[in-house]
Design a protein around this motif. Structure first.
Motif, PDB file in Angstrom:
ATOM      1  N   UNK A 111      49.880  58.382  51.725  1.00  0.00           N
ATOM      2  CA  UNK A 111      49.731  58.668  50.299  1.00  0.00           C
ATOM      3  C   UNK A 111      48.271  58.981  49.981  1.00  0.00           C
ATOM      4  N   UNK A 112      47.952  60.209  49.563  1.00  0.00           N
ATOM      5  CA  UNK A 112      46.557  60.547  49.277  1.00  0.00           C
ATOM      6  C   UNK A 112      45.915  59.633  48.232  1.00  0.00           C
ATOM      7  N   UNK A 113      46.706  59.143  47.291  1.00  0.00           N
ATOM      8  CA  UNK A 113      46.148  58.294  46.238  1.00  0.00           C
ATOM      9  C   UNK A 113      45.587  56.993  46.801  1.00  0.00           C
ATOM     10  N   UNK A 117      32.700  52.004  59.078  1.00  0.00           N
ATOM     11  CA  UNK A 117      33.994  52.309  59.696  1.00  0.00           C
ATOM     12  C   UNK A 117      34.845  51.056  59.836  1.00  0.00           C
ATOM     13  N   UNK A 118      34.206  49.922  60.127  1.00  0.00           N
ATOM     14  CA  UNK A 118      34.954  48.682  60.288  1.00  0.00           C
ATOM     15  C   UNK A 118      35.533  48.225  58.952  1.00  0.00           C
ATOM     16  N   UNK A 119      34.743  48.347  57.889  1.00  0.00           N
ATOM     17  CA  UNK A 119      35.250  48.002  56.557  1.00  0.00           C
ATOM     18  C   UNK A 119      36.389  48.936  56.153  1.00  0.00           C
ATOM     19  N   UNK A 120      36.251  50.215  56.496  1.00  0.00           N
ATOM     20  CA  UNK A 120      37.298  51.182  56.170  1.00  0.00           C
ATOM     21  C   UNK A 120      38.590  50.849  56.906  1.00  0.00           C
ATOM     22  N   UNK A 121      38.470  50.488  58.177  1.00  0.00           N
ATOM     23  CA  UNK A 121      39.661  50.126  58.956  1.00  0.00           C
ATOM     24  C   UNK A 121      40.341  48.903  58.353  1.00  0.00           C
ATOM     25  N   UNK A 122      39.544  47.917  57.952  1.00  0.00           N
ATOM     26  CA  UNK A 122      40.107  46.707  57.347  1.00  0.00           C
ATOM     27  C   UNK A 122      40.792  47.025  56.022  1.00  0.00           C
ATOM     28  N   UNK A 123      40.201  47.933  55.239  1.00  0.00           N
ATOM     29  CA  UNK A 123      40.788  48.307  53.957  1.00  0.00           C
ATOM     30  C   UNK A 123      42.135  49.001  54.156  1.00  0.00           C
ATOM     31  N   UNK A 124      42.218  49.867  55.169  1.00  0.00           N
ATOM     32  CA  UNK A 124      43.483  50.522  55.490  1.00  0.00           C
ATOM     33  C   UNK A 124      44.554  49.485  55.811  1.00  0.00           C
ATOM     34  N   UNK A 125      44.183  48.505  56.613  1.00  0.00           N
ATOM     35  CA  UNK A 125      45.178  47.516  57.022  1.00  0.00           C
ATOM     36  C   UNK A 125      45.592  46.629  55.853  1.00  0.00           C
ATOM     37  N   UNK A 126      44.671  46.317  54.960  1.00  0.00           N
ATOM     38  CA  UNK A 126      45.056  45.560  53.770  1.00  0.00           C
ATOM     39  C   UNK A 126      46.019  46.364  52.899  1.00  0.00           C
ATOM     40  N   UNK A 127      45.770  47.667  52.787  1.00  0.00           N
ATOM     41  CA  UNK A 127      46.635  48.503  51.956  1.00  0.00           C
ATOM     42  C   UNK A 127      48.079  48.431  52.447  1.00  0.00           C
ATOM     43  N   UNK A 152      32.677  54.184  47.622  1.00  0.00           N
ATOM     44  CA  UNK A 152      32.499  55.544  48.126  1.00  0.00           C
ATOM     45  C   UNK A 152      32.997  56.551  47.085  1.00  0.00           C
ATOM     46  N   UNK A 153      32.720  57.820  47.323  1.00  0.00           N
ATOM     47  CA  UNK A 153      33.115  58.890  46.404  1.00  0.00           C
ATOM     48  C   UNK A 153      34.608  59.180  46.578  1.00  0.00           C
ATOM     49  N   UNK A 154      35.396  58.877  45.546  1.00  0.00           N
ATOM     50  CA  UNK A 154      36.849  59.031  45.643  1.00  0.00           C
ATOM     51  C   UNK A 154      37.258  60.491  45.791  1.00  0.00           C
ATOM     52  N   UNK A 155      36.611  61.391  45.035  1.00  0.00           N
ATOM     53  CA  UNK A 155      36.970  62.810  45.108  1.00  0.00           C
ATOM     54  C   UNK A 155      36.647  63.379  46.487  1.00  0.00           C
ATOM     55  N   UNK A 156      35.471  63.039  47.002  1.00  0.00           N
ATOM     56  CA  UNK A 156      35.079  63.540  48.329  1.00  0.00           C
ATOM     57  C   UNK A 156      35.994  62.993  49.410  1.00  0.00           C
ATOM     58  N   UNK A 157      36.403  61.739  49.264  1.00  0.00           N
ATOM     59  CA  UNK A 157      37.300  61.140  50.243  1.00  0.00           C
ATOM     60  C   UNK A 157      38.668  61.824  50.212  1.00  0.00           C
ATOM     61  N   UNK A 158      39.178  62.067  49.016  1.00  0.00           N
ATOM     62  CA  UNK A 158      40.472  62.733  48.887  1.00  0.00           C
ATOM     63  C   UNK A 158      40.423  64.138  49.466  1.00  0.00           C
TER      64      UNK A 158
END
Length: 216
Positions: free
Chosen positions: A132-134, A112-122, A145-151
């Motif tokens: 943006x779903x993409x 979750x921490x890596x995901x939060x950091x990735x969001x902020x970098x984006x 992670x699985x891109x299709x499952x995440x989308x």
């Protein structure tokens, strides 16, 4: 406190919070250094929701705040983000960003921490809209992670409901500003550090708590 019992912490943040972006490197270093003795969950606070979900140009204080954040924390705001600020049309919708965090953190093997950091970098580096779903496909791939499952998760009512639950839990904890690191104790909650705390300062604060808990 037994040696195997981990300290529970909640990190309340918002993907569109500049101070959270500034705090992230220190928090990441702290979490890595104390991985064997903390249990950290990451919740979105919902800074820009409802009538506050507006184009970034509606918040003229942001560029000045960014300068102060950079001075105090050393983070760098990317060219893509600066271009998005200059354009001014990206709507900062924290409900969408929080749903994205749920979609990412719910994947097998996700941090979750890596995901939060990735969001902020984006947003703060690349200037990408977190509506943006993409973006979530790309972040999932970046995080292994699985891109299709995440989308699919991002588009699901269940993820949106979980994001709303995050907002509720953060309010229940009494958090009204971000970033806030909450320490769960036998008697309730305490704040650990502040927005410009270093990793070492956070570790010292944790050790003070552990020493007091052991003495008690």
């Amino acid at each position: 406190m037994s040696s195997v019992e981990r300290v529970r912490l909640t990190y309340a943040f918002d993907a569109y919070c500049g101070w959270c972006y500034g705090f992230e490197p220190a928090l990441h270093e702290f979490a890595a250094a104390n991985a064997d003795r903390i249990e950290l969950r990451v919740l979105s606070g919902g800074l820009f929701t409802g009538p506050r979900a507006l184009p970034v140009s509606a918040y003229p204080h942001i560029p000045g705040a960014n300068e102060r954040i950079a001075q105090l924390t050393g983070v760098t705001f990317g060219d893509g983000y600066r271009a998005a600020l200059a354009d001014g049309t990206v709507v900062m919708d924290s409900a969408d960003a929080a749903t994205g965090l749920v979609a990412l953190r719910s994947q097998p093997g996700a941090s979750a921490l890596d995901a939060a950091a990735a969001l902020q970098r984006a947003w703060y580096v690349d200037g990408r809209s977190l509506s943006d779903p993409e973006v979530y496909r790309e972040l999932a791939t970046e995080l292994g992670l699985d891109a299709d499952a995440t989308a699919a998760a991002f588009a699901s009512p269940a993820a949106r409901a979980e994001a709303e639950s995050d907002f509720f839990e953060v309010r229940r904890l009494g958090v009204d500003s971000y970033p806030t690191l909450v320490l769960h104790t036998a008697h309730g909650t305490d704040r650990l550090g502040g927005p410009v705390s270093s990793a070492d300062a956070l570790t010292r604060a944790l050790e003070q708590y552990l020493a007091a808990a052991t003495a008690a």
